[in-house]
Design a protein around this motif. Structure first.
Motif, PDB file in Angstrom:
ATOM      1  N   GLU A   1      -0.369 -92.928 -31.511  1.00  0.00           N
ATOM      2  CA  GLU A   1      -1.051 -92.139 -30.483  1.00  0.00           C
ATOM      3  C   GLU A   1      -0.043 -91.610 -29.461  1.00  0.00           C
ATOM      4  N   ASN A   2       0.933 -92.427 -29.104  1.00  0.00           N
ATOM      5  CA  ASN A   2       1.969 -91.982 -28.176  1.00  0.00           C
ATOM      6  C   ASN A   2       2.762 -90.811 -28.748  1.00  0.00           C
ATOM      7  N   LEU A   3       3.013 -90.851 -30.054  1.00  0.00           N
ATOM      8  CA  LEU A   3       3.731 -89.746 -30.698  1.00  0.00           C
ATOM      9  C   LEU A   3       2.917 -88.463 -30.641  1.00  0.00           C
ATOM     10  N   HIS A   4       1.608 -88.587 -30.821  1.00  0.00           N
ATOM     11  CA  HIS A   4       0.746 -87.418 -30.678  1.00  0.00           C
ATOM     12  C   HIS A   4       0.854 -86.843 -29.272  1.00  0.00           C
ATOM     13  N   ASP A   5       0.948 -87.705 -28.253  1.00  0.00           N
ATOM     14  CA  ASP A   5       1.091 -87.235 -26.878  1.00  0.00           C
ATOM     15  C   ASP A   5       2.414 -86.488 -26.703  1.00  0.00           C
ATOM     16  N   ALA A   6       3.480 -87.036 -27.289  1.00  0.00           N
ATOM     17  CA  ALA A   6       4.807 -86.436 -27.133  1.00  0.00           C
ATOM     18  C   ALA A   6       4.966 -85.163 -27.955  1.00  0.00           C
ATOM     19  N   LEU A   7       4.221 -85.072 -29.056  1.00  0.00           N
ATOM     20  CA  LEU A   7       4.339 -83.925 -29.970  1.00  0.00           C
ATOM     21  C   LEU A   7       2.952 -83.321 -30.175  1.00  0.00           C
ATOM     22  N   PRO A   8       2.452 -82.612 -29.179  1.00  0.00           N
ATOM     23  CA  PRO A   8       1.067 -82.147 -29.221  1.00  0.00           C
ATOM     24  C   PRO A   8       0.764 -81.167 -30.349  1.00  0.00           C
ATOM     25  N   HIS A   9       1.808 -80.555 -30.935  1.00  0.00           N
ATOM     26  CA  HIS A   9       1.545 -79.650 -32.049  1.00  0.00           C
ATOM     27  C   HIS A   9       1.113 -80.406 -33.307  1.00  0.00           C
ATOM     28  N   LEU A  10       1.335 -81.737 -33.336  1.00  0.00           N
ATOM     29  CA  LEU A  10       0.850 -82.560 -34.449  1.00  0.00           C
ATOM     30  C   LEU A  10      -0.598 -82.961 -34.145  1.00  0.00           C
ATOM     31  N   THR A  11      -1.498 -82.074 -34.403  1.00  0.00           N
ATOM     32  CA  THR A  11      -2.898 -82.279 -34.043  1.00  0.00           C
ATOM     33  C   THR A  11      -3.575 -83.240 -35.001  1.00  0.00           C
ATOM     34  N   ARG A  12      -4.739 -83.710 -34.621  1.00  0.00           N
ATOM     35  CA  ARG A  12      -5.556 -84.556 -35.502  1.00  0.00           C
ATOM     36  C   ARG A  12      -5.852 -83.804 -36.800  1.00  0.00           C
ATOM     37  N   GLU A  13      -6.171 -82.521 -36.699  1.00  0.00           N
ATOM     38  CA  GLU A  13      -6.494 -81.736 -37.889  1.00  0.00           C
ATOM     39  C   GLU A  13      -5.290 -81.641 -38.831  1.00  0.00           C
ATOM     40  N   GLU A  14      -4.107 -81.444 -38.272  1.00  0.00           N
ATOM     41  CA  GLU A  14      -2.907 -81.371 -39.112  1.00  0.00           C
ATOM     42  C   GLU A  14      -2.642 -82.720 -39.777  1.00  0.00           C
ATOM     43  N   ALA A  15      -2.830 -83.808 -39.039  1.00  0.00           N
ATOM     44  CA  ALA A  15      -2.642 -85.139 -39.613  1.00  0.00           C
ATOM     45  C   ALA A  15      -3.641 -85.388 -40.742  1.00  0.00           C
TER      46      ALA A  15
END
Length: 243
Positions: A159-173
């Motif tokens: 979750e912290n990585l998602h915060d740091a790299l916002p272009h890695l969205t839930r949809e992309e994951a």
């Protein structure tokens, strides 16, 4: 003169199947060190030109170095696998990068001339040893803010990585997860594919008696983006990391 480094060559490698962690998992009643023994024996069987007595070291990693994957894991597995008593072994721990570090340690020994052959790898039986189990974290880590308390939970770290790299969205994951499941299914379907070559079958005992653990248990090739989008986010309310 500085010593010239020798070239290091990767010869072969295998793994056991991945099983679920709980009582329904394939390896629930199987010891972690026995799984490592199976892999070591299979590598030696596949490479008959590598005499066991010439192995200079056995380097095995485990994050939870307790119980059936404790003691000096490399040495224990070497003895259990039938290697000569003259073959040494050791254990390393670099958390998620443990097995990778075991390989680089063994490669370094070969490059420097300390060994001609080496076995390296790792084992983690999370059914027997969940992350953080039997660990006494020093309270200073949090009290003095040496690390964030989320560092001990991989889902919260993600979750912290998602915060740091916002272009890695839930949809992309989710799309990445779907592709991974589809690719794994195709790889398993190939009679002579990478999984057929690298996953060594192992006899295991369970509630239904003996059976062969030969395929990964966690595959869900029929999943869809819609199904993935409906999964809950257990590590943060309204988060982006799912199972």
């Amino acid at each position: 003169m500085p010593r010239a480094l020798r070239e290091v060559v990767y010869v072969d490698g295998v793994r056991t199947a991945f099983g679920r962690a709980g009582p329904e998992g394939l390896f629930w009643r199987t010891r972690a060190d026995d799984m490592a023994v199976k892999a070591v024996r299979e590598v030696l069987r596949r490479v008959p030109d590598a005499p066991p007595e010439r192995i200079g070291d056995v380097v095995l990693a485990a994050t939870a170095q307790v119980g059936d994957q404790g003691l000096t894991l490399g040495r224990d597995v070497a003895l259990l696998a039938g290697l000569p008593h003259t073959v040494p072994g050791m254990a390393v721990d670099r958390m998620c990068a443990g097995a990778l570090t075991a390989v680089t340690v063994a490669a370094g020994e070969i490059a420097l001339g300390a060994a001609d052959l080496a076995l390296a790898g790792g084992v983690e039986h999370m059914g027997h040893h969940p992350m953080g189990d039997e660990v006494d974290f020093n309270p200073r880590f949090v009290a003095e803010r040496l690390v964030d308390e989320s560092a001990a939970v991989m889902g919260r770290t993600a979750e912290n990585l998602h915060d740091a790299l916002p272009h890695l969205t839930r949809e992309e994951a989710d799309r990445y997860a779907l592709r991974s499941q589809q690719r794994a299914a195709r790889a398993w379907a190939e009679p002579d594919g990478v999984y057929a070559r690298t996953v060594v079958p192992m006899s295991v005992f369970g509630d239904e008696g003996w059976r062969v653990a030969a395929r990964d248990e966690h595959l869900r090739p029929d999943t869809t983006l819609e199904a993935l989008a409906g999964l809950r986010t257990p590590f943060r309310a309204g988060g982006r990391v799912t199972a």
